[in-house]
Design an enzyme around this catalytic site. Sequence first.
Site, PDB file in Angstrom:
ATOM      1  CG  HIS A 130      -1.794   0.955   1.275  1.00 32.64           C
ATOM      2  ND1 HIS A 130      -2.652   1.486   0.490  1.00 32.64           N
ATOM      3  CD2 HIS A 130      -0.921   2.611   2.022  1.00 32.64           C
ATOM      4  CE1 HIS A 130      -3.795   2.450   1.340  1.00 32.64           C
ATOM      5  NE2 HIS A 130      -1.655   2.712   1.755  1.00 32.64           N
ATOM      6  CD  GLU A 131       1.637   3.330   3.885  1.00 29.97           C
ATOM      7  OE1 GLU A 131       2.837   4.932   3.715  1.00 29.97           O
ATOM      8  OE2 GLU A 131       0.934   3.051   4.572  1.00 29.97           O
TER       9      GLU A 131
ATOM     10  CG  HIS B  85       0.603   6.053  -1.073  1.00 29.17           C
ATOM     11  ND1 HIS B  85      -0.806   6.998  -1.380  1.00 29.17           N
ATOM     12  CD2 HIS B  85      -0.084   5.698   0.099  1.00 29.17           C
ATOM     13  CE1 HIS B  85      -2.078   6.634  -1.071  1.00 29.17           C
ATOM     14  NE2 HIS B  85      -1.450   5.961  -0.036  1.00 29.17           N
TER      15      HIS B  85
ATOM     16  CD  GLU C 244      -4.699   6.484   2.377  1.00 25.94           C
ATOM     17  OE1 GLU C 244      -3.990   5.400   2.035  1.00 25.94           O
ATOM     18  OE2 GLU C 244      -3.858   7.323   2.927  1.00 25.94           O
TER      19      GLU C 244
END
Length: 255
Positions: free
Chosen positions: A128-129, A132, A187
């Site tokens: 997920h990070e 970004h 997100e």
Amino acid sequence: MKRITSLLFILIWFPVLSYAQGAGNLMQAVLDGINSATLSDAQVAAYSRQAVQQMDAKNPVAGPNDPYTQRLNRIVSRHRTMGGLPLNYKVYKIADVNAFATADGSVRVFKGLMDIMTDNELLAIMGHEIGHVINHDSRDAMKRALRRSAIRNVGASTSGLIGQLSRSQLGGLADYLAGASFSRQQETEADDYSYNFLKRNGYNVMALATSFEKLAKLSGGKQGGRITTFLSSHPDSRTRAERIRTRARRDGLAR
């Protein structure tokens, strides 16, 4: 056009302003403002690298023989590059539940997060990070940080220059990158990146859902005596977990 004209006016009159108190700060603010508007991916990576180096220097980093480092290296052994970006991983021996990735490929995972997550859940959160970064959300966050720097420099002393930020500026960027908040859409897109990463590599996609559910249980509480930055910047964990579960059922990957 009006904004460009205003900037040109300040640049033309800078030799005169340099004799007045605070003119250097004003010029730095203008430069930072221009830089935030024209920031390239290479510049973002360079600034991120400098900021993370400063953060590594001021936080306790697990050594190569530390069990936390060995566990993380084992988890990410197949994933030293994602989306064409070379990655470097480190563990901060801090009780906070947190993790972040920056545009230069640095991924930092906090001890507190590793203590409560399974290996696959950690992969899901790191995915997920990193999402970004791949989606250029980190570049946009850096631009916002530089805009704030421009505002501060109007009334504060600084010796930072374009391409050579001062230690205080780097410290501000480091703190911001570690706790950057993103829009709901960003997100969601990062969640999708992590889901697709897990699915593509044969991991159980439900690890993303269960990681969010664990975060939801901590929401509003404390971990290691501190309210975690990660929780405050990643809201609606239960809703996001249910979204992942729904998608997994639709894909035939969960019941």
